[in-house]
Design a protein around this motif. Sequence first.
Motif, PDB file in Angstrom:
ATOM      1  N   PRO A   6      50.342  38.929 -21.946  1.00 26.13           N
ATOM      2  CA  PRO A   6      49.225  39.251 -21.059  1.00 26.13           C
ATOM      3  C   PRO A   6      49.624  40.273 -20.011  1.00 26.13           C
ATOM      4  N   GLU A   7      48.675  41.178 -19.686  1.00 23.58           N
ATOM      5  CA  GLU A   7      48.956  42.164 -18.655  1.00 23.58           C
ATOM      6  C   GLU A   7      48.990  41.492 -17.290  1.00 23.58           C
ATOM      7  N   ALA A   8      49.602  42.139 -16.336  1.00 24.92           N
ATOM      8  CA  ALA A   8      49.667  41.586 -14.990  1.00 24.92           C
ATOM      9  C   ALA A   8      48.254  41.441 -14.429  1.00 24.92           C
ATOM     10  N   PRO A   9      48.006  40.355 -13.694  1.00 21.71           N
ATOM     11  CA  PRO A   9      46.647  40.151 -13.167  1.00 21.71           C
ATOM     12  C   PRO A   9      46.263  41.243 -12.190  1.00 21.71           C
ATOM     13  N   GLY A  10      45.024  41.664 -12.249  1.00 22.90           N
ATOM     14  CA  GLY A  10      44.510  42.647 -11.303  1.00 22.90           C
ATOM     15  C   GLY A  10      43.860  41.948 -10.130  1.00 22.90           C
ATOM     16  N   ARG A  11      42.922  42.658  -9.468  1.00 26.64           N
ATOM     17  CA  ARG A  11      42.246  42.056  -8.324  1.00 26.64           C
ATOM     18  C   ARG A  11      41.388  40.893  -8.796  1.00 26.64           C
ATOM     19  N   PRO A  12      41.133  39.928  -7.915  1.00 21.61           N
ATOM     20  CA  PRO A  12      40.290  38.794  -8.318  1.00 21.61           C
ATOM     21  C   PRO A  12      38.913  39.287  -8.781  1.00 21.61           C
ATOM     22  N   LEU A  13      38.451  38.739  -9.875  1.00 19.28           N
ATOM     23  CA  LEU A  13      37.130  39.078 -10.396  1.00 19.28           C
ATOM     24  C   LEU A  13      36.190  37.904 -10.212  1.00 19.28           C
ATOM     25  N   SER A  14      34.905  38.202 -10.169  1.00 18.97           N
ATOM     26  CA  SER A  14      33.892  37.157 -10.066  1.00 18.97           C
ATOM     27  C   SER A  14      32.714  37.530 -10.953  1.00 18.97           C
ATOM     28  N   MET A  15      31.946  36.528 -11.327  1.00 17.72           N
ATOM     29  CA  MET A  15      30.756  36.803 -12.119  1.00 17.72           C
ATOM     30  C   MET A  15      29.741  37.608 -11.312  1.00 17.72           C
ATOM     31  N   VAL A  16      29.631  37.302 -10.016  1.00 14.04           N
ATOM     32  CA  VAL A  16      28.735  37.996  -9.100  1.00 14.04           C
ATOM     33  C   VAL A  16      29.519  38.241  -7.823  1.00 14.04           C
ATOM     34  N   ASP A  17      29.471  39.449  -7.272  1.00 17.13           N
ATOM     35  CA  ASP A  17      30.249  39.780  -6.070  1.00 17.13           C
ATOM     36  C   ASP A  17      29.299  39.988  -4.893  1.00 17.13           C
ATOM     37  N   LEU A  18      28.893  38.863  -4.267  1.00 17.96           N
ATOM     38  CA  LEU A  18      27.968  38.957  -3.147  1.00 17.96           C
ATOM     39  C   LEU A  18      28.642  39.521  -1.899  1.00 17.96           C
ATOM     40  N   LYS A  19      29.952  39.322  -1.752  1.00 18.04           N
ATOM     41  CA  LYS A  19      30.636  39.891  -0.590  1.00 18.04           C
ATOM     42  C   LYS A  19      30.577  41.418  -0.621  1.00 18.04           C
ATOM     43  N   ALA A  20      30.829  41.989  -1.788  1.00 16.22           N
ATOM     44  CA  ALA A  20      30.743  43.447  -1.896  1.00 16.22           C
ATOM     45  C   ALA A  20      29.317  43.927  -1.667  1.00 16.22           C
ATOM     46  N   GLU A  21      28.355  43.173  -2.160  1.00 18.57           N
ATOM     47  CA  GLU A  21      26.956  43.554  -1.969  1.00 18.57           C
ATOM     48  C   GLU A  21      26.602  43.572  -0.489  1.00 18.57           C
ATOM     49  N   VAL A  22      26.932  42.480   0.216  1.00 21.08           N
ATOM     50  CA  VAL A  22      26.605  42.404   1.639  1.00 21.08           C
ATOM     51  C   VAL A  22      27.276  43.532   2.406  1.00 21.08           C
ATOM     52  N   ALA A  23      28.538  43.777   2.103  1.00 19.41           N
ATOM     53  CA  ALA A  23      29.266  44.834   2.814  1.00 19.41           C
ATOM     54  C   ALA A  23      28.614  46.198   2.623  1.00 19.41           C
ATOM     55  N   SER A  24      28.038  46.424   1.457  1.00 19.05           N
ATOM     56  CA  SER A  24      27.471  47.743   1.161  1.00 19.05           C
ATOM     57  C   SER A  24      26.167  48.009   1.897  1.00 19.05           C
ATOM     58  N   ILE A  25      25.485  46.950   2.373  1.00 16.43           N
ATOM     59  CA  ILE A  25      24.183  47.127   3.035  1.00 16.43           C
ATOM     60  C   ILE A  25      24.123  46.386   4.367  1.00 16.43           C
ATOM     61  N   ARG A  26      25.274  46.040   4.925  1.00 13.62           N
ATOM     62  CA  ARG A  26      25.303  45.181   6.117  1.00 13.62           C
ATOM     63  C   ARG A  26      24.486  45.737   7.288  1.00 13.62           C
ATOM     64  N   PRO A  27      24.575  47.019   7.638  1.00 14.38           N
ATOM     65  CA  PRO A  27      23.775  47.496   8.777  1.00 14.38           C
ATOM     66  C   PRO A  27      22.274  47.300   8.563  1.00 14.38           C
ATOM     67  N   GLU A  28      21.795  47.522   7.362  1.00 16.42           N
ATOM     68  CA  GLU A  28      20.365  47.324   7.079  1.00 16.42           C
ATOM     69  C   GLU A  28      19.975  45.859   7.191  1.00 16.42           C
ATOM     70  N   LEU A  29      20.846  44.983   6.699  1.00 17.84           N
ATOM     71  CA  LEU A  29      20.572  43.548   6.796  1.00 17.84           C
ATOM     72  C   LEU A  29      20.537  43.099   8.252  1.00 17.84           C
ATOM     73  N   ASP A  30      21.515  43.555   9.024  1.00 13.26           N
ATOM     74  CA  ASP A  30      21.563  43.166  10.434  1.00 13.26           C
ATOM     75  C   ASP A  30      20.297  43.599  11.161  1.00 13.26           C
ATOM     76  N   ALA A  31      19.841  44.815  10.887  1.00 15.50           N
ATOM     77  CA  ALA A  31      18.628  45.313  11.546  1.00 15.50           C
ATOM     78  C   ALA A  31      17.403  44.503  11.124  1.00 15.50           C
ATOM     79  N   ALA A  32      17.326  44.162   9.842  1.00 17.58           N
ATOM     80  CA  ALA A  32      16.178  43.396   9.355  1.00 17.58           C
ATOM     81  C   ALA A  32      16.144  42.007   9.971  1.00 17.58           C
ATOM     82  N   LEU A  33      17.291  41.355  10.062  1.00 14.89           N
ATOM     83  CA  LEU A  33      17.329  40.009  10.626  1.00 14.89           C
ATOM     84  C   LEU A  33      17.079  40.041  12.124  1.00 14.89           C
TER      85      LEU A  33
END
Length: 387
Positions: A6-33
């Motif tokens: 087996p190859e060396a493990p890479g970065r942790p993977l997930s089925m859904v990456d909500l942390k990356a999603e939130v980070a990509s739109i955080r200013p818009e979310l903060d303003a909306a809330l």
Amino acid sequence: MHVHTPEAPGRPLSMVDLKAEVASIRPELDAALAGILDATAFVRGPIVAGFEAALAAYVADLDARAPEAHVIGCANGTDALQIALMALGVGPGDEVVCPSFTFVATAEAAALLGAVPVFADIDPATFNLAPEAVEAAITDRTKAVVPVHLFGQMADMAALRSVCEPRGIPIVEDAAQAIGATRGGEAAGLAGDLGTLSFYPSKNLGAYGDGGAVYTTSAPLAERARRIANHGAARKYFHTEVGINSRLDAMQAAILRVKLRHLPAWTTARRLAAAVYDDHFAHLPEVTRPPRASGARHVFHQYTLRVADRDAVADGLRERGIPTMVYYPVPLHEMPPYAAGARGPLPETERACREVLSLPMHPHLSQDDLARVARAVRDLVTQPVPA
């Protein structure tokens, strides 16, 4: 003899990456809330209405017929299904034809109304309801048919309508996994009488909590669905029928309005990720890639393979730090609450439950992530069986 390393493990993977999603739109979310807190309008109101109008415009723009769409926000996707069935008058003693290869909510919504979910088999190529199986399942007690646009690809709605319309049977589309999908110029949720959505956080358009919606091109059905979701009242304290209390709260609506602006780009990213997976698996006969129905736009809520030794492959991927999911390991007709809906064998449903394996799929997967997953699948399915 080939020995797999087996190859060396890479970065942790997930089925859904909500942390990356939130980070990509955080200013818009903060303003909306912040706007929600300033307005102190938390239930229904203009923010929910604004999201409903934006979503109606989005789905209508996808449909070549350019219909006027009506959207009714509600508390979750299960409620959306129940509200849609109630709007059609489904009740005790009725039958609702649906797939057994789906999440339980599809059948549960009918059962909660006293109706019997009757299961039809799926098309092995697309995992969606087979129109000929639906026709065989219809009786004089059938009150509705509920196709599920599974994994992000629409069922064959033209064929299903040809079965249902001559018999006067309405269709409720369970589009929980298929927002943005189209087929033959029609948008998921607008090709039947009513469509339903879930905004569970892992969905292509997910809230940060629960949420759902009913939508339709029929103004009378929309009016009734909205009334049912509001305790059966068209206006406060005037109740014309028995309804339920199912509301999309304003905080979730504000979040969804932000995310809806990004949905087209995220859908493109999902489709590109699927194309990369496809290229990696193109010459791998041990796996069957997700099919594409002719004239269909698949939005890849899941990227789901068929593989013969599914559980062994899943175990091997987990050992390499790669998550997978099985949607769904047990068909509904084999579960005690729904056994009455099995009117005959469902061989394709049962085979799919043994073979399907969903790989990581979300808009934030890198080329390296996709290649790592694909290499691991290839290595696992092509290893010789030890003597």
